[in-house]
Design a protein around this motif. Sequence first.
Motif, mmCIF file in Angstrom:
data_model
loop_
_atom_site.group_PDB
_atom_site.id
_atom_site.type_symbol
_atom_site.label_atom_id
_atom_site.label_comp_id
_atom_site.label_asym_id
_atom_site.label_seq_id
_atom_site.Cartn_x
_atom_site.Cartn_y
_atom_site.Cartn_z
ATOM 1 N N MET A 1 0.823 -1.194 0.000
ATOM 2 C CA MET A 1 0.000 0.000 0.000
ATOM 3 C C MET A 1 0.867 1.257 0.000
ATOM 4 O O MET A 1 0.535 2.230 -0.671
ATOM 5 N N ALA A 2 1.960 1.238 0.758
ATOM 6 C CA ALA A 2 2.837 2.409 0.818
ATOM 7 C C ALA A 2 3.390 2.737 -0.567
ATOM 8 O O ALA A 2 3.551 3.904 -0.912
ATOM 9 N N LYS A 3 3.665 1.708 -1.370
ATOM 10 C CA LYS A 3 4.195 1.930 -2.712
ATOM 11 C C LYS A 3 3.201 2.716 -3.572
ATOM 12 O O LYS A 3 3.596 3.588 -4.344
ATOM 13 N N ILE A 4 1.918 2.414 -3.416
ATOM 14 C CA ILE A 4 0.878 3.138 -4.153
ATOM 15 C C ILE A 4 0.815 4.592 -3.680
ATOM 16 O O ILE A 4 0.704 5.512 -4.471
ATOM 17 N N LEU A 5 0.906 4.797 -2.380
ATOM 18 C CA LEU A 5 0.744 6.128 -1.802
ATOM 19 C C LEU A 5 1.965 7.027 -1.973
ATOM 20 O O LEU A 5 1.858 8.239 -1.799
ATOM 21 N N GLU A 6 3.106 6.457 -2.314
ATOM 22 C CA GLU A 6 4.317 7.260 -2.466
ATOM 23 C C GLU A 6 4.256 8.188 -3.669
ATOM 24 O O GLU A 6 4.877 9.235 -3.677
ATOM 25 N N LYS A 7 3.517 7.825 -4.698
ATOM 26 C CA LYS A 7 3.432 8.639 -5.910
ATOM 27 C C LYS A 7 2.009 9.177 -6.052
ATOM 28 O O LYS A 7 1.041 8.439 -5.908
ATOM 29 N N LEU A 8 1.924 10.467 -6.355
ATOM 30 C CA LEU A 8 0.618 11.112 -6.481
ATOM 31 C C LEU A 8 -0.230 10.450 -7.570
ATOM 32 O O LEU A 8 -1.408 10.168 -7.353
ATOM 33 N N ASN A 9 0.355 10.183 -8.725
ATOM 34 C CA ASN A 9 -0.413 9.581 -9.825
ATOM 35 C C ASN A 9 -1.007 8.238 -9.447
ATOM 36 O O ASN A 9 -2.149 7.943 -9.775
ATOM 37 N N SER A 10 -0.239 7.397 -8.757
ATOM 38 C CA SER A 10 -0.778 6.092 -8.377
ATOM 39 C C SER A 10 -1.825 6.235 -7.272
ATOM 40 O O SER A 10 -2.784 5.465 -7.216
ATOM 41 N N SER A 11 -1.691 7.234 -6.414
ATOM 42 C CA SER A 11 -2.711 7.483 -5.386
ATOM 43 C C SER A 11 -4.025 7.907 -6.034
ATOM 44 O O SER A 11 -5.098 7.419 -5.660
ATOM 45 N N ILE A 12 -3.941 8.816 -7.002
ATOM 46 C CA ILE A 12 -5.145 9.264 -7.704
ATOM 47 C C ILE A 12 -5.757 8.105 -8.478
ATOM 48 O O ILE A 12 -6.969 7.912 -8.466
#
Length: 184
Positions: A1-12
């Motif tokens: 989950m942290a890997k997704i949240l580290e980048k704005l594009n993947s969070s969006i």
Amino acid sequence: MAKILEKLNSSIAAGVVLALIVLLAFNLKMLGMQIYWAGFFVFLHVVSGITWIGLLYYFNLVQIPTMPKIPAELKPAIGKFIAPEALFWFRWAALSTVVTGLIVFSLYTKAAPTMLIYLGMTLGLIMAFNVWFIIWPNQKKALGMVPVDDAAKAKAARTAMLTSRINTVLSLPMLYCMVFQRFV
């Protein structure tokens, strides 16, 4: 989950995927119906509006009052990096809010909208005009994106700030009209 949240594009992207899951789970039977599309565009309108008005409040509640307190050697970072990026999202969120709002309005015209929605739309259109035709051209001068002398830069900064304050004033009755119209 942290890997997704580290980048704005993947969070969006994760937020979009979750929204689509909710959309499909609860609205599958309504696909193709006008109510589905109206709800979809209301969602886009609200997300755009939150971005636009959120940045308006950021500028007026945080950036403008804080600028005099920032040491002179740090101010170029605001003008060169933060403000241009924030202004990019600010003006495109304004446009997106207007476009999705007009789509929503066209889908709801059968619902006999109240005068409040017309007033809210008018205030929003005035605000969007201010963003694109007064604030943005003056901010380009104030931030040095358009070469002008120091006096013109100071005048442009003041004009942009005062127009942004006008939008802040208009935002409260506009938001009230847009929300309250659903209850009359």
